[in-house]
Motif scaffolding. Structure first.
Motif, PDB file in Angstrom:
ATOM      1  N   PHE A  89       0.833  -1.194   0.000  1.00 39.81           N
ATOM      2  CA  PHE A  89       0.000   0.000   0.000  1.00 39.81           C
ATOM      3  C   PHE A  89       0.875   1.255   0.000  1.00 39.81           C
ATOM      4  CE2 PHE A  89      -1.982   3.468   2.329  1.00 39.81           C
ATOM      5  CZ  PHE A  89      -3.060   3.722   1.498  1.00 39.81           C
ATOM      6  N   MET A  90       1.912   1.270   0.841  1.00 37.89           N
ATOM      7  CA  MET A  90       2.825   2.407   0.915  1.00 37.89           C
ATOM      8  C   MET A  90       3.485   2.667  -0.432  1.00 37.89           C
ATOM      9  SD  MET A  90       3.326   4.223   3.562  1.00 37.89           S
ATOM     10  CE  MET A  90       5.014   4.830   3.310  1.00 37.89           C
ATOM     11  N   ALA A  91       3.892   1.579  -1.093  1.00 37.53           N
ATOM     12  CA  ALA A  91       4.582   1.721  -2.368  1.00 37.53           C
ATOM     13  C   ALA A  91       3.634   2.305  -3.411  1.00 37.53           C
ATOM     14  CB  ALA A  91       5.125   0.374  -2.838  1.00 37.53           C
ATOM     15  N   TRP A  92       2.391   1.828  -3.388  1.00 36.28           N
ATOM     16  CA  TRP A  92       1.387   2.354  -4.305  1.00 36.28           C
ATOM     17  C   TRP A  92       1.160   3.838  -4.035  1.00 36.28           C
ATOM     18  CZ3 TRP A  92      -3.373   4.351  -2.712  1.00 36.28           C
ATOM     19  CH2 TRP A  92      -4.262   4.698  -3.752  1.00 36.28           C
ATOM     20  N   PHE A  93       0.966   4.164  -2.743  1.00 35.71           N
ATOM     21  CA  PHE A  93       0.675   5.539  -2.347  1.00 35.71           C
ATOM     22  C   PHE A  93       1.842   6.468  -2.700  1.00 35.71           C
ATOM     23  CE2 PHE A  93       0.632   9.085   0.566  1.00 35.71           C
ATOM     24  CZ  PHE A  93      -0.698   9.489   0.548  1.00 35.71           C
ATOM     25  N   THR A  94       3.051   6.039  -2.333  1.00 39.97           N
ATOM     26  CA  THR A  94       4.237   6.855  -2.607  1.00 39.97           C
ATOM     27  C   THR A  94       4.424   7.058  -4.105  1.00 39.97           C
ATOM     28  OG1 THR A  94       5.222   5.558  -0.827  1.00 39.97           O
ATOM     29  CG2 THR A  94       6.658   7.096  -1.925  1.00 39.97           C
ATOM     30  N   LYS A 138       3.848   3.279 -20.103  1.00 36.39           N
ATOM     31  CA  LYS A 138       3.409   3.842 -21.389  1.00 36.39           C
ATOM     32  C   LYS A 138       3.324   5.346 -21.293  1.00 36.39           C
ATOM     33  CE  LYS A 138       1.279   0.852 -24.586  1.00 36.39           C
ATOM     34  NZ  LYS A 138       0.334  -0.200 -24.184  1.00 36.39           N
ATOM     35  N   ASN A 139       2.912   5.819 -20.113  1.00 34.94           N
ATOM     36  CA  ASN A 139       2.878   7.246 -19.892  1.00 34.94           C
ATOM     37  C   ASN A 139       4.260   7.660 -19.395  1.00 34.94           C
ATOM     38  OD1 ASN A 139       2.591   9.828 -18.999  1.00 34.94           O
ATOM     39  ND2 ASN A 139       0.681   9.454 -17.906  1.00 34.94           N
ATOM     40  N   ARG A 140       4.929   8.535 -20.139  1.00 40.06           N
ATOM     41  CA  ARG A 140       6.296   8.873 -19.759  1.00 40.06           C
ATOM     42  C   ARG A 140       6.347  10.110 -18.869  1.00 40.06           C
ATOM     43  NH1 ARG A 140       9.724   9.629 -24.490  1.00 40.06           N
ATOM     44  NH2 ARG A 140      11.375   9.325 -23.026  1.00 40.06           N
ATOM     45  N   PHE A 141       5.199  10.629 -18.501  1.00 46.21           N
ATOM     46  CA  PHE A 141       5.192  11.908 -17.806  1.00 46.21           C
ATOM     47  C   PHE A 141       4.583  11.822 -16.418  1.00 46.21           C
ATOM     48  CE2 PHE A 141       5.268  12.406 -22.329  1.00 46.21           C
ATOM     49  CZ  PHE A 141       6.480  13.061 -22.467  1.00 46.21           C
ATOM     50  N   LYS A 142       4.601  13.002 -15.765  1.00 49.86           N
ATOM     51  CA  LYS A 142       4.208  13.065 -14.372  1.00 49.86           C
ATOM     52  C   LYS A 142       2.722  12.804 -14.167  1.00 49.86           C
ATOM     53  CE  LYS A 142       4.372  16.430 -10.612  1.00 49.86           C
ATOM     54  NZ  LYS A 142       4.692  17.822 -10.272  1.00 49.86           N
ATOM     55  N   GLU A 143       1.885  13.341 -15.031  1.00 53.05           N
ATOM     56  CA  GLU A 143       0.439  13.325 -14.815  1.00 53.05           C
ATOM     57  C   GLU A 143      -0.223  12.101 -15.447  1.00 53.05           C
ATOM     58  OE1 GLU A 143      -0.329  15.832 -12.940  1.00 53.05           O
ATOM     59  OE2 GLU A 143       1.468  17.058 -13.294  1.00 53.05           O
ATOM     60  N   GLU A 144      -1.388  11.787 -14.952  1.00 54.00           N
ATOM     61  CA  GLU A 144      -2.295  10.817 -15.566  1.00 54.00           C
ATOM     62  C   GLU A 144      -1.724   9.431 -15.795  1.00 54.00           C
ATOM     63  OE1 GLU A 144      -3.965  12.532 -19.108  1.00 54.00           O
ATOM     64  OE2 GLU A 144      -4.485  14.346 -18.004  1.00 54.00           O
ATOM     65  N   GLY A 145      -1.005   8.903 -14.843  1.00 57.22           N
ATOM     66  CA  GLY A 145      -0.538   7.529 -14.980  1.00 57.22           C
ATOM     67  C   GLY A 145      -1.614   6.557 -14.534  1.00 57.22           C
ATOM     68  N   SER A 146      -1.317   5.254 -14.658  1.00 59.31           N
ATOM     69  CA  SER A 146      -2.200   4.231 -14.110  1.00 59.31           C
ATOM     70  C   SER A 146      -1.318   3.109 -13.591  1.00 59.31           C
ATOM     71  CB  SER A 146      -3.138   3.718 -15.193  1.00 59.31           C
ATOM     72  OG  SER A 146      -2.380   3.265 -16.278  1.00 59.31           O
ATOM     73  N   CYS A 147      -1.919   2.145 -12.881  1.00 61.47           N
ATOM     74  CA  CYS A 147      -1.201   0.980 -12.367  1.00 61.47           C
ATOM     75  C   CYS A 147       0.016   1.356 -11.508  1.00 61.47           C
ATOM     76  CB  CYS A 147      -0.729   0.058 -13.490  1.00 61.47           C
ATOM     77  SG  CYS A 147      -2.047  -0.615 -14.467  1.00 61.47           S
ATOM     78  N   PHE A 148      -0.231   1.998 -10.391  1.00 61.83           N
ATOM     79  CA  PHE A 148       0.876   2.424  -9.547  1.00 61.83           C
ATOM     80  C   PHE A 148       1.310   1.347  -8.560  1.00 61.83           C
ATOM     81  CE2 PHE A 148      -0.896   6.435 -10.978  1.00 61.83           C
ATOM     82  CZ  PHE A 148       0.252   7.149 -11.282  1.00 61.83           C
ATOM     83  N   GLY A 149       0.491   0.325  -8.370  1.00 62.00           N
ATOM     84  CA  GLY A 149       0.856  -0.735  -7.433  1.00 62.00           C
ATOM     85  C   GLY A 149       1.902  -1.650  -8.041  1.00 62.00           C
ATOM     86  N   LEU A 150       2.358  -2.635  -7.257  1.00 59.64           N
ATOM     87  CA  LEU A 150       3.335  -3.554  -7.826  1.00 59.64           C
ATOM     88  C   LEU A 150       2.808  -4.984  -7.799  1.00 59.64           C
ATOM     89  CD1 LEU A 150       6.244  -3.766  -9.008  1.00 59.64           C
ATOM     90  CD2 LEU A 150       6.883  -4.622  -6.764  1.00 59.64           C
ATOM     91  N   LEU A 151       2.524  -5.502  -6.615  1.00 62.98           N
ATOM     92  CA  LEU A 151       2.134  -6.909  -6.497  1.00 62.98           C
ATOM     93  C   LEU A 151       0.636  -7.112  -6.691  1.00 62.98           C
ATOM     94  CD1 LEU A 151       4.309  -7.901  -3.424  1.00 62.98           C
ATOM     95  CD2 LEU A 151       4.861  -8.111  -5.831  1.00 62.98           C
ATOM     96  N   VAL A 152      -0.143  -6.070  -6.414  1.00 62.16           N
ATOM     97  CA  VAL A 152      -1.576  -6.177  -6.619  1.00 62.16           C
ATOM     98  C   VAL A 152      -1.876  -5.710  -8.041  1.00 62.16           C
ATOM     99  CG1 VAL A 152      -3.842  -5.387  -5.840  1.00 62.16           C
ATOM    100  CG2 VAL A 152      -2.015  -5.732  -4.183  1.00 62.16           C
TER     101      VAL A 152
END
Ligand SMILES: [Zn+2]
Ligand SMILES: [Zn+2]
Ligand SMILES: [Zn+2]
Length: 155
Positions: A20-25, A128-142
């Motif tokens: 969760f921390m990794a996703w949040f960070t 796929k998104n190379r920039f700061k804004e509007e990313g997706s899939c920030f988690g790792l194991l989930v």
């Protein structure tokens, strides 16, 4: 049995708490005010092995070391177990993110397990998104279920 649990419970709490921390960070800090450290992970320089992004290693190393060391000094099993949980997550993060997904070392190139392939796919979508804004899939194991189901169908 009880003694094992006094280490195991905080270990598991830390391990899953760290996801969760990794996703949040990742979502709010690395793609927020610390973007300058994470940017080179999204726009890598092919000529250098290390990235500024590797500084986030300290996010796992420092608290884990403090929990283990202080926990041992004060005889606090919760703290020791918690510290090893963070350590285990840090090692897993390195093996999954840096080796399995980004292939900084060629250790797991032949992995065929659909869960691991789904992990890799989900993180590729993040990249796929190379920039700061509007990313997706920030988690790792989930991973979102659809990635797992897609990979399972392919077999
Ligand atoms: Zn990112
Ligand atoms: Zn990333
Ligand atoms: Zn990455």
């Amino acid at each position: 049995m009880m003694t094992i649990l006094t280490y195991l419970i905080p270990f598991l709490l830390a391990f899953f708490g760290m996801e969760f921390m990794a996703w949040f960070t990742h979502k709010y800090i690395m793609h927020g005010f610390l973007w300058f450290l994470h940017e080179d992970h999204h726009q890598p320089d092919p000529n250098t092995f290390f990235e500024k992004n590797d500084a986030f290693f300290l996010v796992y190393a420092i608290p884990s070391w403090l929990c283990i060391m202080l926990g041992m000094m004060w005889g606090n099993t919760f703290s020791v177990g918690f510290g090893f949980g963070i350590l285990a997550y840090g090692v897993t993060y390195f093996l999954v993110h840096d080796v399995l997904i980004h292939r900084r070392f060629k250790w797991f190139d032949k992995v065929q397990n659909p869960y691991f392939k789904a992990l890799r796919k989900a993180h590729k979508v993040h990249h796929k998104n190379r920039f700061k804004e509007e990313g997706s899939c920030f988690g790792l194991l989930v991973v979102p279920r659809k990635f797992y189901q897609e990979q399972k169908k392919k077999r």
